[in-house]
Scaffold this motif. Structure first.
Motif, PDB file in Angstrom:
ATOM      1  N   ASN A 235     -11.612   1.205   6.920  1.00  0.00           N
ATOM      2  CA  ASN A 235     -11.860   0.926   8.338  1.00  0.00           C
ATOM      3  C   ASN A 235     -11.127  -0.322   8.791  1.00  0.00           C
ATOM      4  OD1 ASN A 235     -13.512   3.153   8.493  1.00  0.00           O
ATOM      5  ND2 ASN A 235     -15.393   2.020   8.078  1.00  0.00           N
ATOM      6  N   LEU A 236     -11.078  -1.343   7.907  1.00  0.00           N
ATOM      7  CA  LEU A 236     -10.393  -2.582   8.266  1.00  0.00           C
ATOM      8  C   LEU A 236      -8.894  -2.344   8.411  1.00  0.00           C
ATOM      9  CD1 LEU A 236     -10.515  -5.591   8.796  1.00  0.00           C
ATOM     10  CD2 LEU A 236     -10.413  -5.993   6.342  1.00  0.00           C
ATOM     11  N   LEU A 237      -8.331  -1.529   7.531  1.00  0.00           N
ATOM     12  CA  LEU A 237      -6.897  -1.228   7.631  1.00  0.00           C
ATOM     13  C   LEU A 237      -6.572  -0.443   8.898  1.00  0.00           C
ATOM     14  CD1 LEU A 237      -6.077  -0.335   3.920  1.00  0.00           C
ATOM     15  CD2 LEU A 237      -5.316  -2.347   5.195  1.00  0.00           C
ATOM     16  N   GLY A 238      -7.555   0.272   9.424  1.00  0.00           N
ATOM     17  CA  GLY A 238      -7.334   1.013  10.655  1.00  0.00           C
ATOM     18  C   GLY A 238      -7.592   0.203  11.909  1.00  0.00           C
ATOM     19  N   GLN A 239      -7.940  -1.079  11.769  1.00  0.00           N
ATOM     20  CA  GLN A 239      -8.205  -1.937  12.933  1.00  0.00           C
ATOM     21  C   GLN A 239      -6.885  -2.288  13.609  1.00  0.00           C
ATOM     22  OE1 GLN A 239      -9.471  -3.401  15.770  1.00  0.00           O
ATOM     23  NE2 GLN A 239     -11.313  -3.473  14.455  1.00  0.00           N
ATOM     24  N   ALA A 240      -6.757  -1.921  14.871  1.00  0.00           N
ATOM     25  CA  ALA A 240      -5.505  -2.148  15.597  1.00  0.00           C
ATOM     26  C   ALA A 240      -5.395  -3.571  16.147  1.00  0.00           C
ATOM     27  CB  ALA A 240      -5.371  -1.138  16.741  1.00  0.00           C
ATOM     28  N   ASP A 241      -6.504  -4.165  16.502  1.00  0.00           N
ATOM     29  CA  ASP A 241      -6.475  -5.493  17.104  1.00  0.00           C
ATOM     30  C   ASP A 241      -6.353  -6.563  16.016  1.00  0.00           C
ATOM     31  OD1 ASP A 241      -8.198  -8.025  18.106  1.00  0.00           O
ATOM     32  OD2 ASP A 241      -7.141  -7.083  19.783  1.00  0.00           O
ATOM     33  N   ASP A 242      -5.334  -7.412  16.127  1.00  0.00           N
ATOM     34  CA  ASP A 242      -5.084  -8.420  15.085  1.00  0.00           C
ATOM     35  C   ASP A 242      -6.216  -9.410  14.964  1.00  0.00           C
ATOM     36  OD1 ASP A 242      -1.562  -8.517  15.911  1.00  0.00           O
ATOM     37  OD2 ASP A 242      -2.635  -7.311  14.445  1.00  0.00           O
ATOM     38  N   GLU A 243      -6.717  -9.874  16.114  1.00  0.00           N
ATOM     39  CA  GLU A 243      -7.775 -10.894  16.057  1.00  0.00           C
ATOM     40  C   GLU A 243      -9.034 -10.331  15.403  1.00  0.00           C
ATOM     41  OE1 GLU A 243      -8.759 -12.497  19.830  1.00  0.00           O
ATOM     42  OE2 GLU A 243      -9.858 -14.204  19.002  1.00  0.00           O
ATOM     43  N   ASN A 244      -9.412  -9.086  15.788  1.00  0.00           N
ATOM     44  CA  ASN A 244     -10.576  -8.464  15.162  1.00  0.00           C
ATOM     45  C   ASN A 244     -10.322  -8.209  13.681  1.00  0.00           C
ATOM     46  OD1 ASN A 244     -11.972  -8.447  17.552  1.00  0.00           O
ATOM     47  ND2 ASN A 244     -11.337  -6.372  18.111  1.00  0.00           N
TER      48      ASN A 244
END
Length: 518
Positions: A235-244
């Motif tokens: 799920n973290l690798l799929g996070q698009a927003d850099d800050e998040n």
């Protein structure tokens, strides 16, 4: 009077104020003279905007044209207002300076802009945001590979442990049967020694199986923890927003530590049998010369149908598992009204044979399929019964009353083909458990003597092979909501016999309907 867009063009990216004594670098970017020199004293000598190095010993050139524009702007009395918004652009913006987040502060673990790098973070370790992202992704992917390897290893260990668990159960059951059969043949004076030997085997079995169950639970818990960590990383690798991404990365726990090698299960059949020498030294050869337990029923398949004898007594010498199942034994009979017209019932409706020629026209309640069901049904409690098959190519199971009696397509049976029945199909080269049209292939076993344990309290239906000793073949778990009838399918030329306990009476079936054994 200058417009806000013009003021934005005349603002220093370091101090976010109008240029003071503006200078131009070789790359073309402009800064306040004092701001760029102060930046170089604290950081590397390069352009804060594009990171192009500035030659050592050189000095930035004063931008005469830009100075003239600023003089005109100041003469017009226009000053920048506090909190002036940054120019439009894509991507996340710094909440303090409104500029694009282009850097990552490794000291604080935050995404920062160029202004932060020369102010709040000027003494911190920094890196370009995309470079840092790629480096962190590489680390996470490496962690993902390690986690996947741990999952594979844990699954392999769990499968091996489950296999050993089954083998030890079967071995312990066999040993108990051997000891029981041998001691029973001795005189009454040796019964004390028999009890002691069985107790030692049971204690050893309990100890090693307890260890196996504990390690299985540990592996299952470890697998769940690894799976949760695996999904979090995915799920973290799929996070698009850099800050998040970096915020969630700070909260990501370390992957679970591997459990390491399992403790070998200490089970030795020879040691268990060898302990008998201490108690029965003069009789050791007699006790250990034969490892195979006696057959439950010695039936000659080539004998006529009538010679099978459905009421043949079953020997009292059996493994503890089968003795436990016998506590809920039920004597059953076939329902003549349900039998296919090629089926011949005998021995007080306890035996059915599939013949070549039909015995007459089909009745209104008879199966068009090669099937027959019992006259008794179960709707509560726990029940166990046994059947003897003359050969393979038989199916046994249970079904709700609405099981179809007519053919659908080319199938000759429908036990387990829909949601209202559960079945075990014994073929020459395979054993399959069927329910709702789905089959699960099982290990090949002797399919002559079989048992069925129906627990309506806990919602379990378990099939057993009883030769040479009782072993579970498959268990269905379901919420049984209606009465269940034992139902059977058999190929042409096959005979199926419902085994009865010696001395037990046949259940009474009310005329015109099947009884419920509760």
């Amino acid at each position: 009077m200058a417009t806000p867009q013009l003021e934005d063009k005349l603002t220093c990216s370091i101090c976010l104020e109008l240029y003071q004594d503006p200078v131009t670098l070789p790359c073309g970017h402009n800064f306040c003279g004092d701001c760029i020199r102060d930046s170089w004293r604290r950081w590397k000598k390069m352009c804060p905007e594009c990171r192009q190095p500035f030659p050592d010993g050189a000095e930035p050139c004063r931008n005469v044209a830009l100075s003239g524009v600023l003089e005109v702007l100041q003469a017009a009395g226009r000053r920048p207002e506090p909190g002036l918004e940054s120019r439009a652009g894509s991507g996340a913006r710094c909440p303090r300076h409104g500029r694009p987040l282009e850097l990552f502060c490794r000291t604080e673990g935050l995404c920062v802009c160029c202004a932060c790098s020369v102010r709040e973070c000027r003494h911190h370790e920094r890196a370009l945001l995309d470079v840092e992202r790629r480096e962190r992704e590489t680390q996470l992917r490496a962690r993902l590979v390690v986690t996947q390897e741990q999952i594979t290893q844990a699954k392999t260990q769990l499968e091996e442990l489950q296999k050993q668990h089954t083998q030890i159960q079967s071995s312990a059951c066999n040993l108990a049967s051997v000891v029981s059969s041998k001691f029973t043949s001795l005189i009454q004076a040796l019964q004390l020694q028999q009890t002691l030997a069985l107790r030692n085997i049971e204690a050893a079995k309990t100890q090693v199986l307890t260890q196996a169950l504990d390690e299985m639970h540990q592996l299952q818990d470890h697998l769940e923890a690894l799976a949760q960590h695996y999904h979090r990383v995915q799920n973290l690798l799929g996070q698009a927003d850099d800050e998040n991404f970096f915020q969630e990365l700070q909260q990501l726990p370390e992957s679970p530590e591997p459990l390491g090698p399992l403790t070998p299960l200490q089970w030795d059949e020879d040691q268990q049998l060898g302990n008998l020498n201490e108690y029965l030294s003069p009789l050791c050869n007699l006790l250990l010369e034969e490892r195979n337990p006696p057959r439950v029923a010695d039936v000659d398949d080539s004998s006529p149908v009538e010679a099978l004898g459905p009421l043949t007594p079953i020997p009292s010498l059996m493994c503890p598992l089968r003795k436990k199942l016998w506590e809920n034994y039920r004597n059953l009979t076939f329902d003549p009204e349900s039998a296919n017209r090629h089926f011949y019932l005998s021995h007080q409706d306890q035996q059915v044979t599939h013949g070549c020629h039909p015995r007459g026209p089909a009745g209104p309640d008879s199966f068009e399929l090669w099937q027959v069901q019992c006259a008794q049904s179960f709707q509560a409690g726990r029940h166990y019964w046994e059947v003897h098959a003359s050969d393979h190519s038989v199916t046994l199971g249970v079904a709700y009353p609405e099981l179809k009696r007519h053919k659908l397509g080319k199938q000759t049976d429908n036990i387990g083909r829909g949601p209202c029945s559960w079945g075990l199909c014994i073929q020459e080269d395979s054993v399959q458990a069927w329910h709702n049209g789905k089959a699960r292939r099982l290990s090949r076993v002797s399919g002559r003597l079989l048992g069925m344990d129906l627990d309506l309290v806990s919602g379990r239906l378990t099939f057993y092979s009883l030769e040479p000793q009782a072993q579970a073949l498959h268990t269905f778990h379901a919420l049984f909501s209606r009465p269940l009838y034992p139902v059977f399918w058999l190929l042409e030329g096959r005979t199926l016999t419902l085994c009865h306990q010696p001395g037990s009476e046949l259940p009474t079936v009310p005329q015109g309907e099947a009884s419920a054994l509760c």
